[in-house]
Each structure stands twice: as structure tokens, then as C-alpha cells.
Design a protein around this motif. Structure first.
Motif, short mmCIF file in Angstrom:
data_model
loop_
_atom_site.label_atom_id
_atom_site.label_comp_id
_atom_site.label_asym_id
_atom_site.label_seq_id
_atom_site.Cartn_x
_atom_site.Cartn_y
_atom_site.Cartn_z
N LEU A 20 -22.52 -32.41 -50.96
CA LEU A 20 -23.25 -32.31 -49.74
C LEU A 20 -24.34 -31.32 -49.86
O LEU A 20 -24.16 -30.40 -50.67
N SER A 21 -25.35 -31.51 -49.17
CA SER A 21 -26.37 -30.71 -49.05
C SER A 21 -26.51 -29.81 -47.98
O SER A 21 -26.26 -30.40 -46.65
N LEU A 22 -26.41 -28.38 -47.74
CA LEU A 22 -26.51 -27.45 -46.67
C LEU A 22 -27.83 -27.63 -46.04
O LEU A 22 -28.91 -27.40 -46.64
N VAL A 23 -27.97 -27.77 -44.67
CA VAL A 23 -29.11 -27.96 -44.03
C VAL A 23 -29.17 -26.62 -43.14
O VAL A 23 -30.34 -26.05 -43.07
N ARG A 24 -28.36 -26.16 -42.37
CA ARG A 24 -28.29 -24.77 -41.59
C ARG A 24 -27.08 -24.21 -41.39
O ARG A 24 -26.02 -24.83 -41.29
N VAL A 25 -26.91 -22.98 -41.57
CA VAL A 25 -25.71 -22.06 -41.19
C VAL A 25 -26.39 -21.39 -40.01
O VAL A 25 -27.41 -20.54 -40.39
N GLY A 26 -25.88 -21.21 -39.14
CA GLY A 26 -26.07 -20.31 -38.04
C GLY A 26 -25.10 -19.67 -37.03
O GLY A 26 -23.90 -20.19 -37.39
N PHE A 27 -25.15 -18.85 -36.32
CA PHE A 27 -24.20 -18.16 -35.59
C PHE A 27 -24.73 -18.16 -34.09
O PHE A 27 -25.72 -17.42 -33.86
N PHE A 28 -24.26 -18.72 -33.02
CA PHE A 28 -24.71 -18.98 -31.86
C PHE A 28 -23.70 -18.70 -30.77
O PHE A 28 -22.48 -18.39 -31.22
N GLY A 30 -23.34 -15.86 -28.55
CA GLY A 30 -22.92 -14.62 -28.28
C GLY A 30 -21.65 -14.12 -28.10
O GLY A 30 -20.81 -14.61 -28.67
N LYS A 31 -21.47 -13.21 -27.33
CA LYS A 31 -20.14 -12.65 -27.07
C LYS A 31 -19.11 -13.63 -26.33
O LYS A 31 -17.82 -13.51 -26.52
N SER A 32 -19.77 -14.33 -25.43
CA SER A 32 -18.73 -15.35 -24.52
C SER A 32 -18.36 -16.48 -25.32
O SER A 32 -17.21 -16.85 -25.19
N ASP A 33 -18.89 -17.08 -26.25
CA ASP A 33 -18.59 -18.37 -27.04
C ASP A 33 -19.22 -18.16 -28.49
O ASP A 33 -19.86 -19.03 -28.74
N PRO A 34 -18.74 -17.34 -29.37
CA PRO A 34 -19.37 -17.15 -30.58
C PRO A 34 -19.04 -18.46 -31.51
O PRO A 34 -18.00 -18.96 -31.52
N THR A 35 -19.77 -19.06 -32.08
CA THR A 35 -19.85 -20.42 -32.88
C THR A 35 -20.55 -20.20 -34.20
O THR A 35 -21.84 -20.01 -34.06
N LEU A 36 -19.75 -20.43 -35.24
CA LEU A 36 -20.48 -20.67 -36.62
C LEU A 36 -20.77 -22.06 -36.72
O LEU A 36 -19.90 -23.01 -36.64
N GLN A 37 -21.99 -22.36 -36.79
CA GLN A 37 -22.33 -24.00 -36.84
C GLN A 37 -22.91 -23.99 -38.21
O GLN A 37 -23.74 -23.35 -38.89
N VAL A 38 -22.34 -24.94 -38.95
CA VAL A 38 -22.58 -25.41 -40.13
C VAL A 38 -23.11 -27.03 -40.21
O VAL A 38 -22.52 -27.77 -39.57
N MET A 39 -24.26 -27.16 -40.72
CA MET A 39 -24.98 -28.53 -40.75
C MET A 39 -25.18 -28.85 -41.93
O MET A 39 -25.72 -28.03 -42.80
N ALA A 40 -24.66 -29.91 -42.50
CA ALA A 40 -24.86 -30.72 -43.97
C ALA A 40 -25.04 -31.95 -43.78
O ALA A 40 -24.81 -32.78 -42.68
N GLU A 41 -25.49 -32.45 -44.93
CA GLU A 41 -25.55 -34.00 -45.01
C GLU A 41 -25.30 -34.58 -46.42
O GLU A 41 -25.43 -33.63 -47.59
N ARG A 42 -25.25 -35.68 -46.60
CA ARG A 42 -25.32 -36.52 -47.83
C ARG A 42 -26.66 -36.56 -48.30
O ARG A 42 -27.29 -37.15 -47.76
N PRO A 43 -27.18 -36.02 -49.59
CA PRO A 43 -28.39 -36.42 -49.89
C PRO A 43 -28.85 -37.77 -49.94
O PRO A 43 -30.25 -38.31 -49.73
N SER A 84 -21.24 -30.22 -38.52
CA SER A 84 -21.86 -31.40 -37.90
C SER A 84 -22.95 -31.91 -38.85
O SER A 84 -23.25 -31.41 -39.80
N SER A 85 -23.28 -33.27 -38.62
CA SER A 85 -24.61 -33.77 -39.07
C SER A 85 -25.92 -33.05 -38.54
O SER A 85 -25.81 -32.64 -37.33
N PRO A 86 -26.94 -32.94 -39.13
CA PRO A 86 -28.09 -32.75 -38.38
C PRO A 86 -28.51 -33.36 -37.35
O PRO A 86 -29.42 -33.00 -36.28
N ARG A 94 -35.78 -26.78 -44.67
CA ARG A 94 -36.13 -26.61 -46.11
C ARG A 94 -37.63 -26.83 -45.91
O ARG A 94 -37.90 -27.93 -45.48
N LEU A 95 -38.34 -26.33 -47.01
CA LEU A 95 -39.65 -26.96 -47.20
C LEU A 95 -39.48 -28.28 -47.41
O LEU A 95 -40.55 -29.13 -47.09
N SER A 96 -38.51 -28.93 -48.34
CA SER A 96 -38.64 -30.39 -48.73
C SER A 96 -38.51 -31.22 -47.39
O SER A 96 -38.91 -32.34 -47.64
N ASP A 97 -37.86 -30.81 -46.52
CA ASP A 97 -37.67 -31.60 -45.38
C ASP A 97 -39.09 -32.01 -44.71
O ASP A 97 -39.39 -33.00 -43.90
#
Length: 180
Positions: A20-28, A30-43, A84-86, A94-97
Motif C-alpha cells: 500500500l501507499s500511504l496517503v495521509r496520517v492525521g490526528f483529529f 481534540g480531547k472529546s474524540d481523538p482519532t488517528l486517521q490513516v489513509m492508504a491506497e493500492r498504487p 480508510s481509503s482517501p 504528495r507532489l505526485s498527486d
């Protein structure tokens, strides 16, 4: 709070190991509902199946759980993991996007205003070196990639036609398994 650079360093090799290719890693959330979001895709398909999501999620959970409470733990609070998927109106991270999606419309938010604008919609033309080339309503622009705070594709009929859906064969069938 979460250390995004450390998380990305942990997550990217695991995604690559699964093809898989990693698209984005984010943390959203705040204190009420902290979520580590990982977006990936098949190239090859630019998409992610449910099986891909489940496999990557299990793999990341094992690694992150093993680090919990240690000095190497990149997250210092309880959180929810979301893999999730993007999606069709995907973020452009990414610049390539910008080259891959040339010919499509994007909503771009800049770090600092250029020509008095910080946010605008534009047609993607491609990339040149470390610059993104676009055509906005007010004309052609070249934007340094580093000047872009965030960007995502705009959902248009053209984008829908260009996005090949995954094979939905069997999606309407229910398979019952005996778990005993």
C-alpha cells in the motif's frame, strides 16, 4: 498530543509491506474524540478494499498497542484508530498527486495568501520541479508545493467518470459462517 512524524515513520513501512501507499496520517478530534486517521491506497487502483483496511488496521493496532505506555509511544492519550481509503474527493498530500490528477478540479488552501487569496478552486495542470501548476478563475498560477496547507479534489462529473470503481461482484451476497 500525537507526534505525527513519529507515527508516519511507524505506519509507512507497515503500509508498504502490505503493498500500500500511504496517503495521509492525521490526528483529529481534540480531547472529546481523538482519532488517528490513516489513509492508504493500492498504487495500481488508487483505492483500498475493506480487506486492505482490516489488515492494515490490525497490523497498526498490534504495533501501537505494543508501544502503549513506553517512552517510544507517539500518542500520549486514548484514541480511536481509523483506517480508510482517501475516497473520490481525496486529499492531495504528495507532489505526485497533483500530476496524477491533472485535468481535475481541486480546492486549494494556502499557508499564506498569494495574489490576495488564501483559498480557491483551480484546475490541476501538473507539476514542474517542486511547483504545482494550476489554472484558477483569475488565470494560470504556479504554486510552490510547500506553500500549500491542504488541498483536495472537488467532486465533479468528470472525476466520477474518471474514477474506476472496484469490482462490486458479490457485494449483494450475504455469507453466513458458523463461528462455533
Amino acid at each position: 498530543m500525537a507526534n505525527i512524524a513519529a507515527l508516519t515513520a511507524l505506519i509507512e513501512p507497515e503500509a508498504k509491506a502490505l503493498g500500500l501507499s500511504l496517503v495521509r496520517v492525521g490526528f483529529f478530534g481534540g480531547k472529546s474524540d481523538p482519532t488517528l486517521q490513516v489513509m492508504a491506497e493500492r498504487p495500481d487502483t488508487r483505492q483500498l478494499t475493506l480487506d486492505d483496511c482490516a489488515t492494515l488496521s490490525r497490523r497498526l493496532s498490534e504495533i501501537l498497542d505494543a508501544l502503549d505506555g513506553t517512552p517510544d509511544d507517539p500518542i500520549d492519550e486514548a484514541y480511536r484508530l481509523e483506517v480508510s481509503s482517501p475516497g473520490i474527493d481525496r486529499p492531495l498530500t504528495r507532489l505526485s498527486d497533483y500530476a496524477d490528477w491533472a485535468g481535475h478540479e481541486a480546492r486549494i488552501k494556502l499557508v499564506e495568501p498569494i495574489e490576495g487569496r488564501k483559498m480557491f478552486d483551480a484546475d490541476l495542470v501538473g507539476v514542474e520541479g517542486d511547483d504545482v501548476k494550476v489554472v484558477a478563475k483569475h488565470g494560470a498560477m504556479t504554486i510552490p508545493f510547500a506553500a500549500i496547507a491542504s488541498a483536495k479534489l472537488v467532486l465533479t462529473d468528470k472525476l466520477i467518470k474518471a474514477t474506476k470503481p472496484l469490482d462490486a461482484e458479490g457485494a449483494d451476497r450475504i455469507i453466513e459462517e458458523d463461528v462455533n
